[in-house]
Design a protein around this motif. Structure first.
Motif, PDB file in Angstrom:
ATOM      1  N   UNK A 115       0.829  -1.204   0.000  1.00  0.00           N
ATOM      2  CA  UNK A 115       0.000   0.000   0.000  1.00  0.00           C
ATOM      3  C   UNK A 115       0.866   1.258   0.000  1.00  0.00           C
ATOM      4  N   UNK A 116       1.949   1.243   0.751  1.00  0.00           N
ATOM      5  CA  UNK A 116       2.842   2.408   0.762  1.00  0.00           C
ATOM      6  C   UNK A 116       3.555   2.582  -0.581  1.00  0.00           C
ATOM      7  N   UNK A 117       3.887   1.464  -1.247  1.00  0.00           N
ATOM      8  CA  UNK A 117       4.464   1.578  -2.590  1.00  0.00           C
ATOM      9  C   UNK A 117       3.461   2.196  -3.558  1.00  0.00           C
ATOM     10  N   UNK A 118       2.172   1.855  -3.397  1.00  0.00           N
ATOM     11  CA  UNK A 118       1.136   2.456  -4.247  1.00  0.00           C
ATOM     12  C   UNK A 118       1.029   3.951  -3.979  1.00  0.00           C
ATOM     13  N   UNK A 119       1.149   4.342  -2.716  1.00  0.00           N
ATOM     14  CA  UNK A 119       1.107   5.762  -2.368  1.00  0.00           C
ATOM     15  C   UNK A 119       2.291   6.496  -2.999  1.00  0.00           C
ATOM     16  N   UNK A 120       3.470   5.922  -2.929  1.00  0.00           N
ATOM     17  CA  UNK A 120       4.652   6.561  -3.516  1.00  0.00           C
ATOM     18  C   UNK A 120       4.552   6.606  -5.039  1.00  0.00           C
ATOM     19  N   UNK A 121       3.978   5.573  -5.641  1.00  0.00           N
ATOM     20  CA  UNK A 121       3.795   5.574  -7.095  1.00  0.00           C
ATOM     21  C   UNK A 121       2.808   6.658  -7.507  1.00  0.00           C
ATOM     22  N   UNK A 122       1.737   6.817  -6.732  1.00  0.00           N
ATOM     23  CA  UNK A 122       0.762   7.871  -7.037  1.00  0.00           C
ATOM     24  C   UNK A 122       1.350   9.252  -6.822  1.00  0.00           C
ATOM     25  N   UNK A 123       2.205   9.386  -5.829  1.00  0.00           N
ATOM     26  CA  UNK A 123       2.847  10.671  -5.565  1.00  0.00           C
ATOM     27  C   UNK A 123       3.764  11.059  -6.709  1.00  0.00           C
ATOM     28  N   UNK A 124       4.490  10.111  -7.257  1.00  0.00           N
ATOM     29  CA  UNK A 124       5.430  10.412  -8.316  1.00  0.00           C
ATOM     30  C   UNK A 124       4.856  10.274  -9.710  1.00  0.00           C
TER      31      UNK A 124
END
Length: 128
Positions: A115-124
């Protein structure tokens, strides 16, 4: 953030108190299993909320529909599968093998890492 606060402030203390008061009963098992299941469901909501564009294979005529359906179903499938594992192993741990309580913790940590990787992917995503 409200579901996470509700999980930590309400579900965790109530589940632990119920399990401590009830011993290894069915109600205690269900109450204690709600904590990892709730954490997995919350992480699956993050996966859904911070989803970026589907993979490029979803736009090809040959594989597109299948890839798109799998991309859409990924968070619910992850939530159901990881939640079921966490609940079942918590129940088994309360029946006699307390060392198994490590497994729901690992499941929850793995889902939250995704889930945190998805958040970082959405951020970038806007930077591409």
């Amino acid at each position: 953030m409200a579901p996470a606060a509700l999980l930590v402030v309400v579900a965790l203390p109530v589940s632990v108190a119920t399990a401590a008061a009830g011993g290894p009963s069915a109600v205690a098992s269900v109450a204690l299993a709600l904590v990892p299941a709730g954490a997995v469901v919350l992480a699956a909501h993050w996966l859904t909320a911070f989803r970026v564009l589907p993979p490029t294979l979803a736009f090809l005529p040959e594989t597109g529909p299948v890839v798109l359906v799998l991309w859409l179903l990924w968070p619910p499938l992850l939530s159901a599968g990881a939640g079921a594992v966490a609940v079942r192993v918590t129940g088994l741990a309360l029946e006699g093998t307390p060392a198994l309580l490590v497994v729901p913790g690992l499941v929850v940590a793995g889902v939250w890492a995704r889930a945190l990787r998805a958040l970082h992917a959405a951020t970038g995503a806007h930077r591409d």
